[in-house]
Design a protein around this motif. Structure first.
Motif, PDB file in Angstrom:
ATOM      1  N   ARG A  94     -42.670  26.643 -41.437  1.00 18.69           N
ATOM      2  CA  ARG A  94     -43.457  25.596 -40.776  1.00 18.69           C
ATOM      3  C   ARG A  94     -44.695  25.259 -41.612  1.00 18.69           C
ATOM      4  O   ARG A  94     -45.458  26.164 -41.972  1.00 18.69           O
ATOM      5  N   ASP A 166     -38.584  23.442 -40.846  1.00 18.55           N
ATOM      6  CA  ASP A 166     -39.166  23.471 -39.493  1.00 18.55           C
ATOM      7  C   ASP A 166     -40.180  22.326 -39.474  1.00 18.55           C
ATOM      8  O   ASP A 166     -40.126  21.444 -40.350  1.00 18.55           O
ATOM      9  N   ARG A 205     -26.053  19.241 -41.105  1.00 19.76           N
ATOM     10  CA  ARG A 205     -27.211  20.116 -40.866  1.00 19.76           C
ATOM     11  C   ARG A 205     -28.398  19.306 -40.352  1.00 19.76           C
ATOM     12  O   ARG A 205     -29.116  19.754 -39.454  1.00 19.76           O
ATOM     13  N   THR A 209     -29.614  20.324 -34.925  1.00 19.70           N
ATOM     14  CA  THR A 209     -30.406  20.836 -33.805  1.00 19.70           C
ATOM     15  C   THR A 209     -30.364  19.858 -32.628  1.00 19.70           C
ATOM     16  O   THR A 209     -30.118  20.250 -31.484  1.00 19.70           O
ATOM     17  N   ALA A 238     -40.793  12.956 -32.407  1.00 20.06           N
ATOM     18  CA  ALA A 238     -40.187  11.846 -33.145  1.00 20.06           C
ATOM     19  C   ALA A 238     -39.770  12.363 -34.510  1.00 20.06           C
ATOM     20  O   ALA A 238     -39.707  11.625 -35.488  1.00 20.06           O
ATOM     21  N   ASN A 240     -37.270  15.539 -36.659  1.00 20.28           N
ATOM     22  CA  ASN A 240     -35.851  15.813 -36.883  1.00 20.28           C
ATOM     23  C   ASN A 240     -35.104  16.090 -35.579  1.00 20.28           C
ATOM     24  O   ASN A 240     -34.066  15.480 -35.304  1.00 20.28           O
ATOM     25  N   VAL A 241     -35.625  16.985 -34.769  1.00 21.47           N
ATOM     26  CA  VAL A 241     -34.898  17.369 -33.553  1.00 21.47           C
ATOM     27  C   VAL A 241     -34.809  16.188 -32.597  1.00 21.47           C
ATOM     28  O   VAL A 241     -33.730  15.841 -32.095  1.00 21.47           O
ATOM     29  N   SER A 262     -47.766  13.060 -32.647  1.00 23.90           N
ATOM     30  CA  SER A 262     -48.964  13.825 -32.302  1.00 23.90           C
ATOM     31  C   SER A 262     -50.125  12.936 -31.857  1.00 23.90           C
ATOM     32  O   SER A 262     -51.142  13.446 -31.408  1.00 23.90           O
ATOM     33  N   LYS A 281     -40.399   6.909 -39.161  1.00 23.02           N
ATOM     34  CA  LYS A 281     -40.761   8.306 -39.400  1.00 23.02           C
ATOM     35  C   LYS A 281     -40.232   8.874 -40.717  1.00 23.02           C
ATOM     36  O   LYS A 281     -40.914   9.640 -41.390  1.00 23.02           O
ATOM     37  N   ARG A 287     -47.009   6.034 -38.145  1.00 22.20           N
ATOM     38  CA  ARG A 287     -47.250   6.389 -36.740  1.00 22.20           C
ATOM     39  C   ARG A 287     -46.323   5.583 -35.826  1.00 22.20           C
ATOM     40  O   ARG A 287     -45.823   4.526 -36.213  1.00 22.20           O
ATOM     41  N   ASN A 344     -39.302  24.875 -29.917  1.00 22.72           N
ATOM     42  CA  ASN A 344     -39.455  26.296 -29.610  1.00 22.72           C
ATOM     43  C   ASN A 344     -40.589  26.486 -28.615  1.00 22.72           C
ATOM     44  O   ASN A 344     -41.726  26.111 -28.903  1.00 22.72           O
TER      45      ASN A 344
HETATM   46  P1  NDP Z   1     -40.720  17.579 -37.270  1.00 20.77           P
HETATM   47  O1  NDP Z   1     -41.883  17.913 -38.113  1.00 20.77           O
HETATM   48  O2  NDP Z   1     -39.580  16.821 -37.859  1.00 20.77           O
HETATM   49  O3  NDP Z   1     -41.200  16.786 -35.958  1.00 20.77           O
HETATM   50  C1  NDP Z   1     -42.102  17.320 -35.072  1.00 20.77           C
HETATM   51  C2  NDP Z   1     -42.492  16.246 -34.087  1.00 20.77           C
HETATM   52  O4  NDP Z   1     -43.382  16.786 -33.115  1.00 20.77           O
HETATM   53  C3  NDP Z   1     -43.238  15.094 -34.734  1.00 20.77           C
HETATM   54  O5  NDP Z   1     -42.977  13.898 -34.030  1.00 20.77           O
HETATM   55  C4  NDP Z   1     -44.695  15.501 -34.565  1.00 20.77           C
HETATM   56  O6  NDP Z   1     -45.594  14.396 -34.557  1.00 20.77           O
HETATM   57  C5  NDP Z   1     -44.682  16.174 -33.220  1.00 20.77           C
HETATM   58  N1  NDP Z   1     -45.691  17.249 -33.171  1.00 20.77           N
HETATM   59  C6  NDP Z   1     -45.836  18.291 -34.025  1.00 20.77           C
HETATM   60  N2  NDP Z   1     -46.895  19.046 -33.678  1.00 20.77           N
HETATM   61  C7  NDP Z   1     -47.403  18.469 -32.588  1.00 20.77           C
HETATM   62  C8  NDP Z   1     -48.509  18.763 -31.761  1.00 20.77           C
HETATM   63  N3  NDP Z   1     -49.284  19.834 -31.998  1.00 20.77           N
HETATM   64  N4  NDP Z   1     -48.748  17.935 -30.708  1.00 20.77           N
HETATM   65  C9  NDP Z   1     -47.948  16.868 -30.456  1.00 20.77           C
HETATM   66  N5  NDP Z   1     -46.890  16.535 -31.221  1.00 20.77           N
HETATM   67  C10 NDP Z   1     -46.639  17.312 -32.252  1.00 20.77           C
HETATM   68  O7  NDP Z   1     -40.206  18.966 -36.662  1.00 20.77           O
HETATM   69  P2  NDP Z   1     -38.809  19.323 -36.021  1.00 20.77           P
HETATM   70  O8  NDP Z   1     -38.272  18.162 -35.279  1.00 20.77           O
HETATM   71  O9  NDP Z   1     -37.985  19.970 -37.064  1.00 20.77           O
HETATM   72  O10 NDP Z   1     -39.229  20.475 -34.997  1.00 20.77           O
HETATM   73  C11 NDP Z   1     -39.625  20.206 -33.648  1.00 20.77           C
HETATM   74  C12 NDP Z   1     -39.548  21.492 -32.841  1.00 20.77           C
HETATM   75  O11 NDP Z   1     -38.190  21.979 -32.850  1.00 20.77           O
HETATM   76  C13 NDP Z   1     -40.394  22.651 -33.345  1.00 20.77           C
HETATM   77  O12 NDP Z   1     -40.801  23.437 -32.225  1.00 20.77           O
HETATM   78  C14 NDP Z   1     -39.415  23.454 -34.179  1.00 20.77           C
HETATM   79  O13 NDP Z   1     -39.801  24.807 -34.303  1.00 20.77           O
HETATM   80  C15 NDP Z   1     -38.175  23.314 -33.327  1.00 20.77           C
HETATM   81  N6  NDP Z   1     -36.906  23.548 -34.009  1.00 20.77           N
HETATM   82  C16 NDP Z   1     -36.552  22.815 -35.109  1.00 20.77           C
HETATM   83  C17 NDP Z   1     -35.319  23.024 -35.707  1.00 20.77           C
HETATM   84  C18 NDP Z   1     -34.832  22.180 -36.834  1.00 20.77           C
HETATM   85  O14 NDP Z   1     -33.673  22.352 -37.236  1.00 20.77           O
HETATM   86  N7  NDP Z   1     -35.621  21.259 -37.361  1.00 20.77           N
HETATM   87  C19 NDP Z   1     -34.414  24.105 -35.247  1.00 20.77           C
HETATM   88  C20 NDP Z   1     -34.855  24.755 -34.034  1.00 20.77           C
HETATM   89  C21 NDP Z   1     -36.079  24.494 -33.490  1.00 20.77           C
HETATM   90  P3  NDP Z   1     -46.004  13.650 -35.935  1.00 20.77           P
HETATM   91  O15 NDP Z   1     -44.867  12.711 -36.226  1.00 20.77           O
HETATM   92  O16 NDP Z   1     -47.261  12.954 -35.578  1.00 20.77           O
HETATM   93  O17 NDP Z   1     -46.158  14.703 -36.963  1.00 20.77           O
END
Ligand code: NDP
Length: 444
Positions: A94, A166, A205, A209, A238, A240-241, A262, A281, A287, A344
Motif C-alpha cells: 500500500r 493495493d 487479475r 477483486t 473509484a 481498482n476494486v 477521497s 481515474k 478527481r 479491507n
Molecule cells: P485504489 O487505490 O485503486 O482505490 C482506492 C479508492 O479509495 C480510490 O477511489 C481512493 O480515492 C479511495 N480512498 C483511498 N483512501 C481513502 C480515504 N482515506 N478516504 C476516502 N477514500 C479513500 O485501491 P484498491 O481499489 O486496490 O483498494 C481499495 C480497497 O480494497 C483497499 O481497502 C484495499 O486494501 C482493498 N483490496 C484491494 C485488492 C486489490 O486487488 N486491489 C484486493 C483486496 C482488497 P482517490 O481516487 O481520491 O485516491
C-alpha cells in the motif's frame, strides 16, 4: 481471565497506538473463541495465540528518492511477513500517506485468514510505504519504486514472499518494482503479482477483486432466494476494486448508482458509466468532479455520502472504517438487504454488529474481497509452469473459488452454531486450516 481475553489485552499493551491492528485482532479472536475455549490448555501450552498475533518478521526501512527538481525525500518502507504456515507470504503493497506499522500489521493479520479461505497455498503478509503517489510525476513514481525495491528485494522471492498491488500500487508501480528486482537479483521470476500481461501477468487479475466480490454477493443472494437482477447497488471508491465491482454488478443485471473518491462522491441515477470512470481515474488520474462532464444528469457532492442513498446492496470498496454506525443506521432505515466488503475492514465493529442485529446479510472483506489474492495465486501458478491461461479459464476458476468460499464460511458458521454470521464463519474457516498447518509444523 480467558486465554482469548488475555491475548487481546496483551496485544493492546505490546502494540500501543495501533488501533486498526487491535480492532482486527479483537474481531478474529472473538470469533474463534469456540475453538480456543474447547482447547484452552493445549493452546496455552503451545502459545498458539501468541504465535498467531506476533508476525514472523517485520521489516522497516528507509526509502530515499529524488524529485524532478533534484531534491531528496525520505519515506518509510514496510513489509510484515505475518504467517507462512500454509504457503509463501502473500499480500499487497500500500502506498498512501496514512500507512504506518499498525495499518500494515492489521492488513497482514487479516491476510492470513483471507488467504487461507481461498483454499490456495499462500501465507499472510502485507507491506507498503507512507509515500503519497498523488501529484507525483511518472519519473518520480519510478524513482520511488526503484528505491523501495532496492531494499525490499533482499527479503522477497517467488518461493518466499510475493507482494502484489493495493491502494496506490497499480500496474505501473508493479512494473517499476519488478524491473528493479530483476535488475538487482538477476532472475526473472514471479516475485510480484499484478504484473503486465507482456511479462508474466495473469489475464483477469485486474478485474479479479471486484468481479470476485460480485460472484460472492450473487451466490449469497441466491442462497437466500434472491439475485442481483434489478437490484439497486451503492459502491464507494473509484479505484481498482470499485471499478470492476461496478462493471460486474451491471453485467449481472444490477443498477449501480454511486461511486466516490477521497474528496467527494457521485450519484448517477441512470447507473455509473464505467468507461467514463476508467478514463477519469485510470487515464487522466483526475478527481470525480470530472464525471459530470461525461454524464450531465449525474450529481457530484463534496465529502462523504454514498451511504445516504437508498439501495438493496451496499459494497464499500474504498478504505478501512469508511462505514460507521450512523451510516449503518441510514442504510438499514433505507432497507438495505446485503453489505459485502470490497475493501479491507471498511465497516467499523459497531456498524457490523448493527447490520447483524438487523438481519442484514454481512460478508467481511477477508471473504468477500479474496478474489484478488486468489487470482494472484493463480498468477503464481502460471508463472511456475511458465504458461498463460485464457481470460475465461482464470475467470471461471475465480468464480468457482468465490462460490466455494461462500459455502465454506456459511457451513463453518452453522457448524459452530452461528448460522448466518459470516464474520464468525470466515474467521473460523480461515483459522482452522492455519491452525492445522501450524500444529503439524511444531513450535516455530
Ligand atoms: P485504489 O487505490 O485503486 O482505490 C482506492 C479508492 O479509495 C480510490 O477511489 C481512493 O480515492 C479511495 N480512498 C483511498 N483512501 C481513502 C480515504 N482515506 N478516504 C476516502 N477514500 C479513500 O485501491 P484498491 O481499489 O486496490 O483498494 C481499495 C480497497 O480494497 C483497499 O481497502 C484495499 O486494501 C482493498 N483490496 C484491494 C485488492 C486489490 O486487488 N486491489 C484486493 C483486496 C482488497 P482517490 O481516487 O481520491 O485516491
Amino acid at each position: 481471565m480467558s486465554y482469548v481475553d488475555e491475548i487481546i489485552q496483551q496485544v493492546k499493551e505490546k502494540n500501543p497506538a495501533q488501533p486498526e491492528f487491535h480492532q482486527a485482532v479483537h474481531e478474529v479472536l472473538e470469533s474463534i473463541r469456540p475453538i480456543v475455549d474447547a482447547n484452552e490448555e493445549a493452546f496455552r501450552r503451545d502459545a498458539v495465540l501468541e504465535r498467531l498475533v506476533n508476525p514472523e518478521r517485520q521489516i522497516i526501512f528507509r526509502v530515499p528518492w529524488l524529485d524532478d527538481e533534484g531534491n531528496a525525500h525520505v519515506n518509510t518502507g514496510y513489509r510484515v511477513q505475518f504467517n507462512s504456515a500454509i504457503g509463501p507470504y502473500k499480500g499487497g503493497l500500500r502506498l498512501h500517506p496514512s500507512v504506518n506499522i499498525g495499518i500494515i500489521k492489521f492488513l497482514g493479520f487479516e491476510q492470513i485468514f483471507k488467504n487461507s479461505l481461498t483454499g490456495l497455498p499462500i501465507g499472510g503478509g502485507k507491506g507498503g510505504s507512507d509515500f503519497d503517489p498523488k501529484g507525483k510525476s511518472d519519473r518520480e513514481i519510478m524513482r520511488f519504486c526503484q528505491s523501495f525495491m532496492t531494499e525490499l528485494c533482499k527479503y522477497i522471492g517467488a518461493d518466499t514472499d510475493v507482494p502484489a498491488g493495493d491502494i496506490g500500487t497499480g500496474g505501473r508501480e508493479i512494473g517499476y518494482m519488478f524491473g528493479q528486482y530483476k535488475r538487482i537479483r538477476g532472475v526473472f521470476e514471479g516475485v510480484l503479482t499484478g504484473k503486465g500481461l507482456t511479462y508474466g501477468g495473469s489475464l483477469a487479475r485486474t478485474e479479479a477483486t471486484g468481479y470476485g466480490l460480485l460472484y460472492l454477493t450473487d451466490e449469497l443472494l441466491r442462497t437466500h432466494g434472491e439475485t442481483l437482477k434489478g437490484k439497486t447497488v451503492v459502491v464507494s471508491g473509484a479505484g481498482n476494486v470499485a471499478t470492476y465491482a461496478i462493471q460486474k454488478a451491471q453485467q449481472l443485471g444490477a443498477k449501480v448508482v454511486t461511486c466516490s473518491d477521497s474528496t467527494g462522491w457521485v450519484y448517477d441515477p441512470d447507473g455509473i458509466d464505467v468507461a467514463a470512470l476508467k478514463e477519469i481515474k485510470e487515464v487522466k488520474r483526475a478527481r470525480l468532479t470530472e464525471y459530470k462532464n461525461y454524464r450531465p444528469n449525474s450529481e457530484y457532492h463534496e465529502g462523504k455520502g454514498v451511504w445516504t442513498v437508498k439501495c438493496d446492496v451496499a459494497l464499500p470498496c474504498a478504505t478501512q472504517n469508511e462505514l460507521d454506525i450512523e451510516d449503518a443506521k441510514t442504510l438499514v432505515a433505507n432497507g438495505v438487504m446485503a453489505v459485502c466488503e470490497g475493501a479491507n475492514m471498511p465497516t467499523t465493529e459497531e456498524a457490523t454488529k448493527y447490520f447483524q442485529d438487523n438481519k442484514v446479510y454481512f460478508v467481511p472483506g477477508k471473504a468477500a474481497n479474496a478474489g484478488g489474492v486468489a487470482t494472484s495465486a493463480l498468477e503464481m501458478s502460471q508463472n511456475s509452469e511458465r504458461l498463460s491461461w485464457t481470460f475465461e479459464e482464470v475467470d471461471s476458476k475465480l468464480k468457482n473459488i468465490m462460490e466455494n468460499l461462500f459455502h465454506n464460511i456459511d457451513e463453518a458458521a452453522k457448524k459452530y452454531g452461528f448460522e448466518g454470521n459470516y464474520v464468525v464463519g470466515a474467521n473460523l474457516a480461515g483459522f482452522e486450516k492455519v491452525l492445522n498447518a501450524m500444529t503439524a509444523q511444531g513450535i516455530v
